[in-house]
Design a protein around this motif. Structure first.
Motif, PDB file in Angstrom:
ATOM      1  N   ALA A   1       0.852  -1.199   0.000  1.00  0.00           N
ATOM      2  CA  ALA A   1       0.000   0.000   0.000  1.00  0.00           C
ATOM      3  C   ALA A   1       0.886   1.246   0.000  1.00  0.00           C
ATOM      4  N   GLN A   2       1.936   1.192   0.798  1.00  0.00           N
ATOM      5  CA  GLN A   2       2.870   2.324   0.880  1.00  0.00           C
ATOM      6  C   GLN A   2       3.573   2.553  -0.461  1.00  0.00           C
ATOM      7  N   ILE A   3       3.958   1.449  -1.094  1.00  0.00           N
ATOM      8  CA  ILE A   3       4.622   1.547  -2.411  1.00  0.00           C
ATOM      9  C   ILE A   3       3.687   2.244  -3.408  1.00  0.00           C
ATOM     10  N   LEU A   4       2.415   1.845  -3.397  1.00  0.00           N
ATOM     11  CA  LEU A   4       1.458   2.469  -4.330  1.00  0.00           C
ATOM     12  C   LEU A   4       1.307   3.962  -4.040  1.00  0.00           C
ATOM     13  N   ARG A   5       1.216   4.289  -2.765  1.00  0.00           N
ATOM     14  CA  ARG A   5       1.084   5.725  -2.410  1.00  0.00           C
ATOM     15  C   ARG A   5       2.306   6.503  -2.884  1.00  0.00           C
ATOM     16  N   GLU A   6       3.476   5.919  -2.639  1.00  0.00           N
ATOM     17  CA  GLU A   6       4.708   6.619  -3.059  1.00  0.00           C
ATOM     18  C   GLU A   6       4.762   6.800  -4.565  1.00  0.00           C
ATOM     19  N   ARG A   7       4.123   5.890  -5.282  1.00  0.00           N
ATOM     20  CA  ARG A   7       4.097   6.013  -6.754  1.00  0.00           C
ATOM     21  C   ARG A   7       2.962   6.938  -7.217  1.00  0.00           C
ATOM     22  N   GLY A   8       2.277   7.550  -6.275  1.00  0.00           N
ATOM     23  CA  GLY A   8       1.287   8.574  -6.623  1.00  0.00           C
ATOM     24  C   GLY A   8      -0.135   8.054  -6.802  1.00  0.00           C
ATOM     25  N   PHE A   9      -0.404   6.829  -6.433  1.00  0.00           N
ATOM     26  CA  PHE A   9      -1.785   6.325  -6.544  1.00  0.00           C
ATOM     27  C   PHE A   9      -2.633   6.925  -5.421  1.00  0.00           C
ATOM     28  N   SER A  10      -3.920   7.125  -5.746  1.00  0.00           N
ATOM     29  CA  SER A  10      -4.825   7.636  -4.703  1.00  0.00           C
ATOM     30  C   SER A  10      -5.817   6.536  -4.309  1.00  0.00           C
ATOM     31  N   GLU A  11      -6.640   6.812  -3.330  1.00  0.00           N
ATOM     32  CA  GLU A  11      -7.672   5.854  -2.878  1.00  0.00           C
ATOM     33  C   GLU A  11      -7.084   4.501  -2.521  1.00  0.00           C
ATOM     34  N   VAL A  12      -5.831   4.481  -2.077  1.00  0.00           N
ATOM     35  CA  VAL A  12      -5.181   3.191  -1.818  1.00  0.00           C
ATOM     36  C   VAL A  12      -5.805   2.507  -0.592  1.00  0.00           C
ATOM     37  N   ALA A  13      -6.145   1.258  -0.737  1.00  0.00           N
ATOM     38  CA  ALA A  13      -6.730   0.533   0.395  1.00  0.00           C
ATOM     39  C   ALA A  13      -6.363  -0.946   0.320  1.00  0.00           C
ATOM     40  N   ILE A  14      -6.538  -1.610   1.453  1.00  0.00           N
ATOM     41  CA  ILE A  14      -6.202  -3.045   1.543  1.00  0.00           C
ATOM     42  C   ILE A  14      -7.482  -3.822   1.807  1.00  0.00           C
ATOM     43  N   LEU A  15      -7.630  -4.946   1.132  1.00  0.00           N
ATOM     44  CA  LEU A  15      -8.791  -5.812   1.361  1.00  0.00           C
ATOM     45  C   LEU A  15      -8.352  -7.128   1.977  1.00  0.00           C
ATOM     46  N   GLN A  16      -9.219  -7.663   2.823  1.00  0.00           N
ATOM     47  CA  GLN A  16      -8.920  -8.975   3.408  1.00  0.00           C
ATOM     48  C   GLN A  16      -9.526 -10.077   2.546  1.00  0.00           C
ATOM     49  N   ASP A  17      -8.867 -11.223   2.534  1.00  0.00           N
ATOM     50  CA  ASP A  17      -9.434 -12.358   1.809  1.00  0.00           C
ATOM     51  C   ASP A  17     -10.469 -13.065   2.689  1.00  0.00           C
ATOM     52  N   LEU A  18     -10.988 -14.184   2.197  1.00  0.00           N
ATOM     53  CA  LEU A  18     -12.072 -14.863   2.911  1.00  0.00           C
ATOM     54  C   LEU A  18     -11.653 -15.349   4.293  1.00  0.00           C
ATOM     55  N   SER A  19     -10.335 -15.591   4.467  1.00  0.00           N
ATOM     56  CA  SER A  19      -9.915 -16.062   5.782  1.00  0.00           C
ATOM     57  C   SER A  19      -9.425 -14.902   6.663  1.00  0.00           C
ATOM     58  N   GLY A  20      -9.709 -13.676   6.229  1.00  0.00           N
ATOM     59  CA  GLY A  20      -9.412 -12.527   7.089  1.00  0.00           C
ATOM     60  C   GLY A  20      -7.977 -12.025   6.989  1.00  0.00           C
ATOM     61  N   GLN A  21      -7.220 -12.472   5.990  1.00  0.00           N
ATOM     62  CA  GLN A  21      -5.836 -12.007   5.831  1.00  0.00           C
ATOM     63  C   GLN A  21      -5.784 -10.830   4.852  1.00  0.00           C
ATOM     64  N   GLU A  22      -4.920  -9.873   5.153  1.00  0.00           N
ATOM     65  CA  GLU A  22      -4.761  -8.736   4.238  1.00  0.00           C
ATOM     66  C   GLU A  22      -4.150  -9.240   2.940  1.00  0.00           C
ATOM     67  N   ARG A  23      -4.899  -9.148   1.865  1.00  0.00           N
ATOM     68  CA  ARG A  23      -4.493  -9.886   0.656  1.00  0.00           C
ATOM     69  C   ARG A  23      -4.412  -9.045  -0.608  1.00  0.00           C
ATOM     70  N   VAL A  24      -5.309  -8.082  -0.763  1.00  0.00           N
ATOM     71  CA  VAL A  24      -5.358  -7.347  -2.027  1.00  0.00           C
ATOM     72  C   VAL A  24      -5.210  -5.853  -1.754  1.00  0.00           C
ATOM     73  N   ILE A  25      -4.352  -5.218  -2.542  1.00  0.00           N
ATOM     74  CA  ILE A  25      -4.123  -3.794  -2.385  1.00  0.00           C
ATOM     75  C   ILE A  25      -4.529  -3.135  -3.691  1.00  0.00           C
ATOM     76  N   PHE A  26      -5.301  -2.066  -3.585  1.00  0.00           N
ATOM     77  CA  PHE A  26      -5.706  -1.411  -4.820  1.00  0.00           C
ATOM     78  C   PHE A  26      -5.547   0.106  -4.724  1.00  0.00           C
ATOM     79  N   GLY A  27      -5.476   0.731  -5.862  1.00  0.00           N
ATOM     80  CA  GLY A  27      -5.323   2.181  -5.894  1.00  0.00           C
ATOM     81  C   GLY A  27      -5.684   2.720  -7.270  1.00  0.00           C
ATOM     82  N   GLN A  28      -5.934   4.028  -7.330  1.00  0.00           N
ATOM     83  CA  GLN A  28      -6.402   4.650  -8.563  1.00  0.00           C
ATOM     84  C   GLN A  28      -5.346   5.611  -9.119  1.00  0.00           C
ATOM     85  N   HIS A  29      -5.263   5.645 -10.417  1.00  0.00           N
ATOM     86  CA  HIS A  29      -4.325   6.529 -11.107  1.00  0.00           C
ATOM     87  C   HIS A  29      -4.790   7.982 -10.987  1.00  0.00           C
TER      88      HIS A  29
END
Ligand code: GLN
Length: 343
Positions: A315-343
């Motif tokens: 998530a930090q890497i994406l922010r440093e690269r200038g992405f906005s709306e960066v957030a982390i999603l948990q998978d079905l077993s509750g682990q932080e698994r997917v990170i997304f961000g907008q250009h």
């Protein structure tokens, strides 16, 4: 160790027991197989690495039997006393032997369910895992929002097509389940152009097989009216990718090398190429985050699967690269698994 279990496995088919083998019932085959798998497991677990868990062998056995006899699981339960043919017994125990060496059931039967679809798999690609479903789910949610805008003509005519790139596609499970679900919705979905890329030719062959199975017409050059076009591209990350996308979806290799070594000790035979993300696991993710903006339309999204142990760092890497709306999603077993961000 292997030799010993070998002789166990062969026993029902050897000369002196040919009679017994021809008389083996489904129930006996299951019990016998369970014993073999459990014995092999007891030996393997000492060297299998810290992440090995005892598999559900009863389920595995039934999946193999179902595949072999082409029946439902309920048939096996209802026909416990049915005698198996000798050729089926032979084949069954050969597959059980593979399983006893740690080969996952998905590679043995050559397919795996993901997002309600069946995908062909082989040891050239990762086995699709439920952990990844949340990535597809989020991508669909964002894509539906985007198509509503396209429908309401908030975007220019030339952009009225959704372009999606699945980087490091492997079996193609992310891209193809996304496409399948995207058109299930009643709303007037825009045309979809889907790019599936991977560095591995063997993976791409499998991705193509899955595409042909699920969308037989999508690979051909078609007229503008056709809603779904799929392109399969061999590419080392973005190297051979052209144009810009509304979505980049990726499950790149992200397991730190040492952890990859440990994971592979259990005989799972998943491809190192698809797992190993270098010393800290982030080598490819850093590269992807660095280049992604050159391949995203304005307001385009990137969704990355990563290890729960470094999701925050991604998530930090994406922010440093200038992405906005960066957030982390948990998978079905509750682990932080997917990170997304907008250009
Ligand atoms: N744990 C993940 C899997 O086995 C790792 C995948 C990856 O490195 N992309 O699917």
């Amino acid at each position: 160790m292997q030799k010993k279990s070998n002789s166990n496995i062969q026993a029902p088919c050897k000369k002196q027991s040919t009679q017994a083998a021809t008389r083996m019932t489904i129930k006996e085959a299951r019990q016998n197989a369970y014993r073999q798998l459990s014995e092999a497991w007891e030996k393997q677990k000492k060297t299998a690495g810290p992440y090995a868990q005892k598999p559900d062998f009863f389920l595995d056995i039934d999946v193999i039997l179902q595949e072999l006899l082409q029946v439902e699981r309920s048939f096996l339960l209802a026909h416990n006393e049915t005698k198996l043919k000798q050729k089926d017994i032979k084949r069954f125990f050969a597959l059980i032997q593979k399983r006893s060496r740690g080969l996952p059931i998905a590679y043995i039967v050559g397919k795996k369910e993901f997002y309600g679809l069946s995908f062909f798999v082989s040891p050239h690609v990762l086995i699709p895992k439920p952990d990844t479903e949340i990535l597809v789910e989020k991508a669909l949610e964002l894509a539906r929002e985007k198509s509503r805008k396209i429908g309401s003509r908030e975007v220019q005519a030339k952009s009225r097509c959704l372009r999606v790139l699945d980087l490091c596609t492997g079996s193609g499970c992310i891209a193809l389940s996304f496409a399948q679900e995207f058109y299930k919705t009643k709303e007037n979905s825009p045309p979809l152009e889907l790019f599936m890329s991977d560095i591995s030719l063997a993976a791409l062959r499998l991705a193509k097989k899955n595409t042909k199975q699920l969308f037989p017409r999508s690979l051909k050059k078609q007229k503008n009216s056709d809603k779904l076009q799929i392109k399969i591209v061999r590419s080392n990350l973005f190297q051979n990718i052209k144009g810009s996308f509304d979505f980049i979806l990726t499950n790149p290799p992200y397991v730190p090398t040492r952890l990859t070594d440990e994971l592979l000790l259990d005989g799972r035979s998943e491809p190192r190429l698809a797992l190993d993300g270098g010393k800290d696991g982030l080598r490819l993710i850093r590269q992807i985050a660095k280049d992604a903006k050159n391949y995203l339309k304005k307001d385009g999204w990137i969704l990355i699967e990563a290890g729960e142990y470094h999701a925050k760092e991604v998530a930090q890497i994406l922010r440093e690269r200038g992405f906005s709306e960066v957030a982390i999603l948990q998978d079905l077993s509750g682990q932080e698994r997917v990170i997304f961000g907008q250009h």
